[in-house]
Design an enzyme around this catalytic site. Structure first.
Site, mmCIF file in Angstrom:
data_model
loop_
_atom_site.group_PDB
_atom_site.id
_atom_site.type_symbol
_atom_site.label_atom_id
_atom_site.label_comp_id
_atom_site.label_asym_id
_atom_site.label_seq_id
_atom_site.Cartn_x
_atom_site.Cartn_y
_atom_site.Cartn_z
ATOM 1 N N GLU A 7 -27.698 -14.832 -28.493
ATOM 2 C CA GLU A 7 -27.212 -13.755 -29.346
ATOM 3 C C GLU A 7 -25.772 -13.998 -29.779
ATOM 4 O O GLU A 7 -25.404 -13.752 -30.919
ATOM 5 C CB GLU A 7 -27.312 -12.430 -28.586
ATOM 6 C CG GLU A 7 -26.784 -11.247 -29.386
ATOM 7 C CD GLU A 7 -26.833 -9.959 -28.584
ATOM 8 O OE1 GLU A 7 -27.071 -10.033 -27.371
ATOM 9 O OE2 GLU A 7 -26.629 -8.896 -29.185
ATOM 10 N N SER B 242 -29.899 -2.173 -21.996
ATOM 11 C CA SER B 242 -28.839 -1.222 -21.622
ATOM 12 C C SER B 242 -29.401 0.070 -21.068
ATOM 13 O O SER B 242 -30.497 0.504 -21.447
ATOM 14 C CB SER B 242 -27.992 -0.879 -22.850
ATOM 15 O OG SER B 242 -27.181 -1.954 -23.206
ATOM 16 N N SER C 291 -32.927 -0.465 -30.704
ATOM 17 C CA SER C 291 -33.217 -0.409 -32.142
ATOM 18 C C SER C 291 -34.713 -0.537 -32.388
ATOM 19 O O SER C 291 -35.393 -1.271 -31.661
ATOM 20 C CB SER C 291 -32.544 -1.579 -32.868
ATOM 21 O OG SER C 291 -31.161 -1.426 -32.821
ATOM 22 N N GLN D 91 -35.642 -4.022 -27.727
ATOM 23 C CA GLN D 91 -34.982 -4.497 -26.515
ATOM 24 C C GLN D 91 -34.656 -3.346 -25.564
ATOM 25 O O GLN D 91 -34.020 -2.372 -25.973
ATOM 26 C CB GLN D 91 -33.694 -5.235 -26.886
ATOM 27 C CG GLN D 91 -33.018 -5.919 -25.710
ATOM 28 C CD GLN D 91 -31.720 -6.567 -26.109
ATOM 29 O OE1 GLN D 91 -30.726 -5.901 -26.376
ATOM 30 N NE2 GLN D 91 -31.713 -7.893 -26.166
ATOM 31 N N GLY D 92 -35.089 -3.446 -24.334
ATOM 32 C CA GLY D 92 -34.796 -2.425 -23.318
ATOM 33 C C GLY D 92 -33.919 -2.989 -22.217
ATOM 34 O O GLY D 92 -34.402 -3.270 -21.119
#
Lengths: 337, 380, 337, 380
Positions: free
Chosen positions: D242, D124, D156, D121-122
């Site tokens: 989420e 933040s 991550s 996931q990109g």
């Protein structure tokens, strides 16, 4: 006309505190702190590699390469009079009192000075070489022994001590298994001079108080760091410090630190063991909770290894286990009611 | 750092103790809580007694340590509280002493010290609580008088006061005149025409406070302290005074209460409950530290030569919560007795609910600490 | 295909809850609440006058005029099926279960319904007249007896009970001095039918759960009141509810209430005594702390007698002392770990 | 209100239990925490095993109760976590399923289910944490590609991922284009030129996360999910997902941990400490209620036919603090052992420090609850 009660730092004390801060920041500023962490880290990694390549036995665990104590720094502190602050002038010390000592340890806590400074300080004048920083002294404390492998003198019975992989990268720890939880600096004194029973009590109380002073320094520092970050960090179009949620977090941090401050300073002036126990209780609380709140104020950035916040939190956890624990302090204070 | 008292101070303490031991047993019985004339008479008589013995001016003493000793010893000895003299001695008086003209000081201060005149405070309004500067009570000039209309709330002793230190708006809020400007400080005689006092009952069931309604009340211009529209600054002198030494007696009282609580717990068996025992131990550390913080703040105030500053907010924040925690612990010790209004603890617990609200809520105090002490940007 | 786990109110339950709210608000709305408080107040003042004019003896204290129970309201609740909700249809009741009962008591807690509703509810089907609201039943509970003077039937041993000047103007209390702290509705059943031991356990557990449901109703109500006030009250040029400090106070209130809600509802569904104990613990916490926070959100206005906040707080304190206290609930939950 | 399971659901549970009992003992040894290729292989193999047994799609199952049972039973049985498949199964996958074209769904979803492809996931950025919409990573059109430059943080599995669900700014912030507009969602292949991954070490000493630096990385326009500048809306689908069911397994885990803690306390003698024992009792009530809250939220989500809404904020607020309190209690039980990194508790305690920060700080969650659930005016 003599002076009225003046529970504020004297000019001399302010100068002394400033001087100790200059020495500590000069000798152990942020770069030195991070270098020490990196070194400890490398040692830990080497240990892990060793452990992976060997069967798990006590000898291997014991051989863990702890962070090295910076002997040069230690001697420099000795030269600056840090350890001999309370040694009488006639005996070659600075001849100052406990109030000056708590100011010095507050500064040590502020910069996260590594090493068994409290035990060495309390040994100055009793253990030859401690006052000058030549001899490093540690003590068995509540089942824990910090810096056992590096210390030249150990006070208390450390027989059977087992190395622990310490949560604080800058405080190597051993555990004394199932031993009596002796109060700091008290009871069994080995490889060192014996002292009277009254002295043991005041040793224990002074040790708690000096650890409390370190906690106070840490609590003050993390409060400042949170405020600084809140001023610098921009989110939602401005510094996060303009949000009440962050403001109130910081305000509560200051309240904790200031309450701990007066408790520590007053206990140093009165030398009352109960006030020392209370000071430890409040200072532990201030150090641990301020570090937590500082981390919260930093958001994700506080969760990184590069931030210093975690070093304050981990050290605060270690210190909370040294000297008076919360349970012991609360019980002693209750018993006196 | 020094916590020892000088010989002079110790002599003052000894003299005070001896005097209290002599005079307290001779006091008349305390009046009932709702007997306002009786309370006024009792409280002013006590102030007169202090005055005659040379202690009348102790709250205004140049030595904060003497103030501290006075508050400590009178609390320990169980002497009467400042009561109806509170506003005169600790609010209006210091304000007049600091900001009044020589004539005003001569007119108003001696009767306060002698217990001849009682003051009350007209600051808060129903729509200006935390936001005190938003007050709306209007005053306009008419010859040599201000004519005042509006209403005030949370006024103690309004029924029996001679004077009211009153904040009024003399210039409407506008672009040019922000709300903190345009406020003026007046001494209003409580027997003036147009004043209605209505008791205000609190959740504790008592009427400690009143609402004061003002309908075109005439106050001579000569009763103004400070300049017109400068009342906010004048007031701030009083407010920081309030947050400074006003709590000394209360911290001493809390330490006494904690001792009583421990005795009760030992007697009724709940001392064996470690949860409760450790809670009392922690509170003991808290109140010991709050006492030291008082000494710290007083010492600091003397050094800076002025009234206590923002240190008072730090103190009030912790003190108000710690005192509420003390009563929560007391409720655990008392068990079902905590539900009994005949136990003094129960009424005190109810009163303590105002501590985190009155004289600036904890939320406002945190704002003050964050912005004025820590220098964080103005909140939003 | 049968229905999956559906931990939400059924349509019938929603209608029932709404119906009970309508009955309670119609019969005991805010005006009725304040009238009841005024009446209790007048009685208390008369007592105080009596006490001032007489020597202090137990008889005088016992004669204190407690607030009168509104028998008409009580019968109206009986007519509406409030007390007979869980009495089998065959025995003339509504034939519903514990989940419906907690919804009813949540509504009762919301409007601060006075009277020993839990004891009367649990006696329905056992004590003649309880189900219809004709007979008012109270119970000795943890050393306290609410509404002793007004009750027709007392369950438990109230011998030697002494009147207490109750902090809650709408809950007269007696104390049973030094008696064993019998769990609610259990042990000694006098002037009523005897029940089996298993029934005692479930009585005690159900009593705690129904009190918890009342606490839940109160916690929800004070949360709503705080939000309403924050929207209406203007300070510093706008509603105070736009300040994060107030927003976060209200958010924490909602979290407490919602956690208590699922705990109470789930315990009603499972009838697990441990879940009931946990529900009481969380609901006590929610009711007391929400009332405190509601008062804080109201500022000075919450401190007045005219505000209802203090009535919620005082009742919450009383309820926290009935059924499972926090200490007892925590110990039972710990023992089961 | 119903907490009983249907026969179908019970059958699903029984079948799952039997299958887990059969398959778990045959799993290979867990890889070391810093062996990223090993972890990828282990996690994707587990997903493949699930897929082959018919459990591959369980996270996307129409029945939230089956999801609940799956998460409960796998946690209880000690099955592997979702691990490297997390973003694919619980973030990017649901987003593509909901917002992607049929072609996009066909391209990306099956490899996720089969454990063939891993996503990261990109979202933040260093300067866009709580204020995610303030993200600055820029993308501009060049023919059939977007060209992307900027940096991402807290990613991550970046080292081993095939794809990155990326948020980029396609329109600069201006009066006309507020920051929530102008964001676009892209699927970026992690083997594209211009991507640099740098491990990010956390205070726990491990490198669970990475920073991802993007230097003119070309991403085909066909990899865009949703419209250009509509990425914020697209993303919100994922984020509320989420906050909904993502914690089910963790609540089950906490209840297991609490039991372990009680066993340790009984063994080492500190069970006699009433303060600690009662603390564990209270935590037991908290986690039991959090489990019920999960069931409540899932039931609500099914009724409203959508992803869990703001109930997730209420859950996350309490859960994250309760879990931190669990580790604080654990530290009391362990005594000096709480300072020992060789005790699993210690590392978990350190990790738990992020719970009140990650995926929306507690402060942000309270804002959400206050404004969206309680309807308080927009904060300031």
């Amino acid at each position: 006309m003599s002076a009225p009660v003046d529970f504020q730092l004297t000019d001399d004390q302010t100068v002394l505190k400033r001087g100790i801060r200059d020495v500590l920041e000069g000798r152990f500023g942020r770069d030195a702190l991070r270098a020490a962490v990196d070194a400890a880290d490398a040692a830990d990694a080497a240990d892990a590699a060793d452990a992976a390549g060997s069967v798990d036995n006590d000898a291997a665990v014991d051989a863990r390469r702890a962070p090295r104590l910076d002997r040069e720094l230690w001697r420099a502190l000795g030269d600056a009079g840090f350890f001999s602050l309370c040694v009488p002038e006639g005996a070659g010390g600075v001849g100052l009192g406990l109030p000056e000592a708590v100011l010095a340890f507050e500064e040590a806590g502020r910069v996260l000075l590594p090493g068994p400074a409290v035990a060495t300080f309390l040994a100055a004048g009793e253990v030859a070489g401690a006052a000058s920083g030549e001899v490093v002294v540690t003590a068995v404390d509540g089942g824990l022994v910090p810096w056992l492998a590096e210390a030249d003198v150990v006070r208390g019975d450390a027989a059977g001590a087992v190395a622990v992989r310490s949560v604080d990268p800058l405080t190597p720890l051993h555990r004394v298994p199932d031993g009596p939880q002796a109060p700091t600096g008290a009871a069994h004194v080995s490889r060192a001079t014996h002292a009277s029973r009254a002295s043991h009590v005041s040793h224990a109380s002074h040790a708690s108080l000096l650890v409390a002073a370190e906690q106070l320094g840490s609590a003050t520092r993390t409060c400042e760091a949170a405020v600084q970050y809140a001023q610098d960090r921009e989110q939602f179009g401005g510094p996060v410090g303009r949000f009440q949620a962050v403001q109130h977090l910081c305000a509560d941090m200051l309240v904790r630190a200031e309450l701990a401050r007066v408790a520590v300073y007053a206990a140093a002036v009165t030398q009352d063991p109960l006030e020392a126990a209370g000071a430890k209780l409040l200072a532990d609380d201030a150090a641990v909770r301020n570090a937590r709140d500082c981390l919260q104020a930093h958001g994700g950035m506080g969760f990184t290894w590069e931030s210093d916040v975690h070093l304050h939190l981990k050290r605060a956890w270690v210190r909370a286990g040294l000297g008076h624990t919360a349970a012991r302090a609360e019980e002693e204070l209750a018993a006196a009611l | 750092m020094d916590l020892t008292y000088t010989e002079e101070e110790e002599a003052f303490r000894e003299g005070l103790r001896a005097w209290l031991a002599d005079v307290l047993p001779k006091l008349p019985a305390k009046p009932a809580p709702d007997d306002w004339p009786g309370r006024r008479a009792y409280d002013t008589a006590w102030q007169r007694t202090l005055y005659d013995a040379g202690y009348g001016e102790v709250h205004w003493d140049a030595s904060p340590t003497r103030r501290l000793i006075f508050l400590e010893e009178t609390e320990k000895a169980g002497a009467p509280y400042v009561g109806a003299n509170f506003v005169g001695l600790l609010h209006a008086g210091p304000t007049i002493a600091s900001e009044g003209t020589p004539e005003q000081r001569a007119r108003w201060l001696p009767p306060v010290l002698r217990g001849d005149e009682v003051w009350c405070q007209g600051f808060s309004e129903p729509d200006a609580g935390s936001d005190l500067a938003a007050l709306r009570t209007r005053a306009w000039r008419d010859g040599d008088d201000y004519v005042v209309s509006g209403s005030k709330i949370w006024t103690s002793h309004a029924e029996v006061a001679d004077w009211c230190e009153l904040l009024v708006r003399t210039t409407p809020v506008s672009e040019d005149a922000p709300k903190h400007r345009g406020i003026t400080w007046l001494a209003m005689p409580m027997d003036a025409a147009g004043i209605t006092v209505r008791p205000l009952r609190t959740l504790a069931g008592s009427a400690e406070f009143a609402e004061v309604f003002l309908d075109e009340v005439r106050v001579p211009v000569g009763n103004r302290v400070g300049d017109e529209n400068d009342g906010w600054r004048v007031t701030m002198v009083t407010l920081s005074f309030e947050r400074g030494t006003a709590f000394v007696g209360e911290v001493v009282a809390c330490r006494r209460l904690l001792g009583e609580l421990a005795r009760e717990a030992r007697a009724n068996g709940c001392w064996d409950d470690a949860v409760l025992r450790r809670r009392l131990g922690r509170l003991s550390a808290e109140f010991a530290a709050l006492w030291r913080l008082t000494q710290w703040n007083v010492s600091e105030a003397r050094r800076t030569g002025g009234v206590p500053g923002t240190g008072g907010s730090v103190f009030k924040l912790r003190y108000s919560h710690a005192r509420q925690e003390l009563y929560d612990a007391a409720a655990e010790v008392l068990g079902p007795g905590a539900l009994d209004l005949d136990r003094a603890w129960t009424l005190e617990r109810l009163s303590s609910l105002s501590y985190t609200i009155a004289a600036g809520t904890s939320q406002i105090q945190r704002n003050i600490v964050a912005e004025r002490v820590l220098g964080l940007p103005k909140g939003r």
